[in-house]
Design a protein around this motif. Structure first.
Motif, PDB file in Angstrom:
ATOM      1  N   ARG A  27      45.612  42.952  30.923  1.00 39.00           N
ATOM      2  CA  ARG A  27      44.995  44.227  30.672  1.00 39.00           C
ATOM      3  C   ARG A  27      44.536  45.172  31.846  1.00 39.00           C
ATOM      4  NH1 ARG A  27      39.451  41.681  28.222  1.00 39.00           N
ATOM      5  NH2 ARG A  27      38.681  43.827  27.903  1.00 39.00           N
ATOM      6  N   GLU A 182      32.384  40.617  44.437  1.00 41.85           N
ATOM      7  CA  GLU A 182      31.544  40.395  43.164  1.00 41.85           C
ATOM      8  C   GLU A 182      32.093  38.924  42.937  1.00 41.85           C
ATOM      9  OE1 GLU A 182      30.552  41.575  38.759  1.00 41.85           O
ATOM     10  OE2 GLU A 182      31.863  42.742  40.074  1.00 41.85           O
ATOM     11  N   VAL A 184      32.110  36.264  39.752  1.00 38.86           N
ATOM     12  CA  VAL A 184      31.949  36.095  38.206  1.00 38.86           C
ATOM     13  C   VAL A 184      32.527  34.706  38.003  1.00 38.86           C
ATOM     14  CG1 VAL A 184      32.472  38.626  38.034  1.00 38.86           C
ATOM     15  CG2 VAL A 184      34.320  36.811  37.839  1.00 38.86           C
ATOM     16  N   GLU A 190      35.925  38.691  29.846  1.00 42.06           N
ATOM     17  CA  GLU A 190      35.148  40.194  29.979  1.00 42.06           C
ATOM     18  C   GLU A 190      34.545  40.302  31.100  1.00 42.06           C
ATOM     19  OE1 GLU A 190      35.607  42.428  27.624  1.00 42.06           O
ATOM     20  OE2 GLU A 190      36.886  40.742  26.367  1.00 42.06           O
ATOM     21  N   ALA A 191      33.970  39.201  31.706  1.00 48.78           N
ATOM     22  CA  ALA A 191      33.350  39.200  33.062  1.00 48.78           C
ATOM     23  C   ALA A 191      34.496  39.508  34.194  1.00 48.78           C
ATOM     24  CB  ALA A 191      32.634  38.017  33.513  1.00 48.78           C
ATOM     25  N   TYR A 193      37.478  40.786  33.679  1.00 48.16           N
ATOM     26  CA  TYR A 193      37.817  42.349  33.338  1.00 48.16           C
ATOM     27  C   TYR A 193      37.022  43.361  33.987  1.00 48.16           C
ATOM     28  CZ  TYR A 193      39.502  46.643  31.157  1.00 48.16           C
ATOM     29  OH  TYR A 193      39.902  47.776  30.684  1.00 48.16           O
ATOM     30  N   ALA A 194      35.760  43.115  33.785  1.00 48.03           N
ATOM     31  CA  ALA A 194      34.801  44.031  34.255  1.00 48.03           C
ATOM     32  C   ALA A 194      34.776  44.271  36.006  1.00 48.03           C
ATOM     33  CB  ALA A 194      33.507  43.782  33.720  1.00 48.03           C
ATOM     34  N   ALA A 195      34.939  42.836  36.557  1.00 52.25           N
ATOM     35  CA  ALA A 195      35.023  42.871  37.719  1.00 52.25           C
ATOM     36  C   ALA A 195      36.309  43.283  38.439  1.00 52.25           C
ATOM     37  CB  ALA A 195      34.815  41.391  38.289  1.00 52.25           C
ATOM     38  N   THR A 197      38.121  45.850  36.992  1.00 50.63           N
ATOM     39  CA  THR A 197      38.032  47.323  37.011  1.00 50.63           C
ATOM     40  C   THR A 197      36.984  48.046  37.728  1.00 50.63           C
ATOM     41  OG1 THR A 197      37.086  47.118  34.665  1.00 50.63           O
ATOM     42  CG2 THR A 197      39.465  47.061  34.834  1.00 50.63           C
ATOM     43  N   ALA A 198      36.027  47.352  38.363  1.00 52.80           N
ATOM     44  CA  ALA A 198      34.838  48.121  38.491  1.00 52.80           C
ATOM     45  C   ALA A 198      35.288  49.300  39.880  1.00 52.80           C
ATOM     46  CB  ALA A 198      33.918  47.139  39.345  1.00 52.80           C
TER      47      ALA A 198
END
Length: 215
Positions: A27, A182, A184, A190-191, A193-195, A197-198
């Protein structure tokens, strides 16, 4: 991964990285078998190269390797060694396994890209928490923050195997050096991926992925 046997000593090193590697290649990373030599590709450097089975499995799933070669892992005639070899394995950017080399190499890669005017490719490096016992990593992270190496991303797999610790945790060490950082759950896709792409304008990024403690 079940096709690869013979390195049970480092099986935990591999399984600890599997979820994070999958999210990156599925991703996040802008690289495919067809663009593996493109100057504009993202670079992924596996510093934690002593447990490469998950890495090989993900590369095979994404088409960099034929799945048939996995069963020969570690064999005399196999391209898949106990440490990855960039001259033998498609998609591999560095030969690795000696701890403490990956992050300095990633810093140098970003500087090399900058020197060529390539500011879009992102450089990712995966290190283990125990690698932060190595002074070379601290020199690299201390440099990267003030230098504003925004293209640099470090993924730290934390399975509680480091000898030394830091007040406030691993992420605090990066933050003190000027990084965006960060922590995680290393099994939560999902966590992760969010980290991954932040946004982190003007700063390198560190994501600490916590997994089960090494037994």
């Amino acid at each position: 991964m079940g096709l690869m046997t013979g390195d049970e000593k480092h099986s935990t090193a591999a399984t600890s990285t599997l979820d994070a590697l999958w999210v990156l290649y599925d991703r996040v990373l802008r690289v495919t078998p067809g663009t593996a030599a493109d100057p504009g590709r993202d670079r992924f450097l596996l510093s934690k190269g002593h447990g490469p089975m998950a890495y090989y499995a993900v590369l095979a799933d994404k088409g960099f390797l034929d799945e048939e070669v996995l069963s020969g892992f570690g064999g005399y005639a196999s391209v898949l060694g106990h440490h990855p070899d960039r001259t033998l394995v498609p998609g591999v950017e560095i030969g690795s396994g000696s701890l403490g080399h990956g992050l300095p190499l990633a810093v140098g890669t970003v500087l090399g890209l900058r020197a060529q005017g390539l500011t879009e490719p992102r450089v990712w490096v995966l290190i283990g928490d125990a690698e932060l016992d190595e002074g070379s990593n601290h020199e690299a992270l201390a440099y990267a923050g003030p230098a504003g190496l925004e293209q640099l991303h470090t993924l730290v797999i934390d399975n509680g195997s480091a000898t030394y610790g830091w007040p406030g945790g691993i992420a605090s060490r990066f933050e003190a050096a000027g990084w965006s950082a960060e922590t995680v759950d290393g099994r939560d896709h999902e966590a992760l991926y969010a980290a991954f792409t932040a946004p982190h304008p003007g700063r390198p990024r560190a994501v600490v992925a916590r997994v089960e403690p090494k037994q």
